[in-house]
Design a protein around this motif. Sequence first.
Motif, PDB file in Angstrom:
ATOM      1  N   THR A   6      -4.871  -8.643  -2.288  1.00  0.00           N
ATOM      2  CA  THR A   6      -3.278  -8.221  -2.324  1.00  0.00           C
ATOM      3  C   THR A   6      -2.636  -9.387  -1.853  1.00  0.00           C
ATOM      4  O   THR A   6      -2.770 -10.140  -1.070  1.00  0.00           O
ATOM      5  CB  THR A   6      -2.799  -7.252  -1.443  1.00  0.00           C
ATOM      6  N   LEU A  10       2.747  -9.005  -0.312  1.00  0.00           N
ATOM      7  CA  LEU A  10       2.824  -7.481  -0.864  1.00  0.00           C
ATOM      8  C   LEU A  10       2.074  -6.716  -0.030  1.00  0.00           C
ATOM      9  O   LEU A  10       1.804  -5.460  -0.019  1.00  0.00           O
ATOM     10  CB  LEU A  10       2.495  -7.313  -2.433  1.00  0.00           C
ATOM     11  N   ARG A  11       1.454  -7.593   1.014  1.00  0.00           N
ATOM     12  CA  ARG A  11       0.231  -6.718   1.894  1.00  0.00           C
ATOM     13  C   ARG A  11       1.063  -5.590   2.786  1.00  0.00           C
ATOM     14  O   ARG A  11       2.357  -5.717   3.171  1.00  0.00           O
ATOM     15  CB  ARG A  11      -0.306  -7.779   2.875  1.00  0.00           C
ATOM     16  N   GLU A  61      -4.859  -0.071  -4.300  1.00  0.00           N
ATOM     17  CA  GLU A  61      -4.459  -1.295  -4.280  1.00  0.00           C
ATOM     18  C   GLU A  61      -3.228  -1.490  -5.383  1.00  0.00           C
ATOM     19  O   GLU A  61      -2.383  -2.259  -5.020  1.00  0.00           O
ATOM     20  CB  GLU A  61      -5.366  -2.622  -4.225  1.00  0.00           C
ATOM     21  N   HIS A  64       0.064   0.165  -4.091  1.00  0.00           N
ATOM     22  CA  HIS A  64       0.547  -0.801  -3.138  1.00  0.00           C
ATOM     23  C   HIS A  64       1.346  -1.924  -3.700  1.00  0.00           C
ATOM     24  O   HIS A  64       2.314  -2.249  -3.240  1.00  0.00           O
ATOM     25  CB  HIS A  64      -0.535  -1.333  -2.201  1.00  0.00           C
ATOM     26  N   ASP A  65       0.695  -2.702  -4.709  1.00  0.00           N
ATOM     27  CA  ASP A  65       1.914  -3.549  -5.364  1.00  0.00           C
ATOM     28  C   ASP A  65       2.826  -3.157  -5.982  1.00  0.00           C
ATOM     29  O   ASP A  65       3.955  -4.064  -5.943  1.00  0.00           O
ATOM     30  CB  ASP A  65       0.834  -4.500  -6.294  1.00  0.00           C
ATOM     31  N   GLN A  66       3.148  -1.947  -6.102  1.00  0.00           N
ATOM     32  CA  GLN A  66       4.238  -1.212  -6.729  1.00  0.00           C
ATOM     33  C   GLN A  66       5.200  -0.616  -5.542  1.00  0.00           C
ATOM     34  O   GLN A  66       5.939   0.205  -5.941  1.00  0.00           O
ATOM     35  CB  GLN A  66       4.009  -0.546  -7.790  1.00  0.00           C
ATOM     36  N   LYS A  67       5.073  -0.933  -4.392  1.00  0.00           N
ATOM     37  CA  LYS A  67       5.427  -0.328  -3.109  1.00  0.00           C
ATOM     38  C   LYS A  67       5.541   1.275  -3.160  1.00  0.00           C
ATOM     39  O   LYS A  67       6.168   2.203  -2.916  1.00  0.00           O
ATOM     40  CB  LYS A  67       6.938  -0.479  -3.094  1.00  0.00           C
TER      41      LYS A  67
END
Length: 226
Positions: A6, A10-11, A61, A64-67
């Motif tokens: 990631t 954005l982690r 994952e 996660h990158d899109q909150k």
Amino acid sequence: MSVPDTPTNLRPIRDKNVQIPLKYITLDGRLTVPKDAHGLVIFAHGSGSSRHSSRNWYVAEILHDQKIATLLIDLLTDKEEQIDLRTRHLRFDIPLLADRLVEIASWAKNEPITQHLKLGYFGSSTGGGAALIAAARKTVPISAVVSRGGRPDLAREYLSQVDAPTLLIVGEKDLTVLELNRDALSKLNKHSRLHIIPGATHLFEEPGTLKLAAHEAMKWFKLYLG
């Protein structure tokens, strides 16, 4: 399957193992909450899988990158898993698994780090049926459901009661499951859709097919949890 790194910015700021107490048991899960998350997706894996599933973590994952936060959860205890390896009974007790999903969603709405987030379910295989039954029960408001290679026929009598917009993702070559999903779509609400992944079979093992499925799930959750 390897999981891509990631990007640093954005982690997730929270990534921890959790134990969720239900009425009679405690279940193990992995809760990941990105910075400024605006939704939480609870994963219901299929039979024979677990919260350690590389396929589900790959999808997580991308969310996660899109909150979008995720909760990967085992719906059976270790003891139940051992029993199920012999009997193969519990993994197909879809109402039981749905009950547990509802309790997990209730836990999330009372947990300080997630209580403000809109909720969605992501179900794979038999987990798709459990997710749809849980959404139909309306005990906890569910804003979206995604079923990947799911078995909505296992929730047949509940489909008309599902208010959440539902995306059914099925592989083009998963012919039997594709027909089951086409039939289910006719019983779901008008906001629901069927998306067919070209060239994919049931487990989306063909090159690029899981990525396509994951991005379709991400777009759906981003639309309805944002």
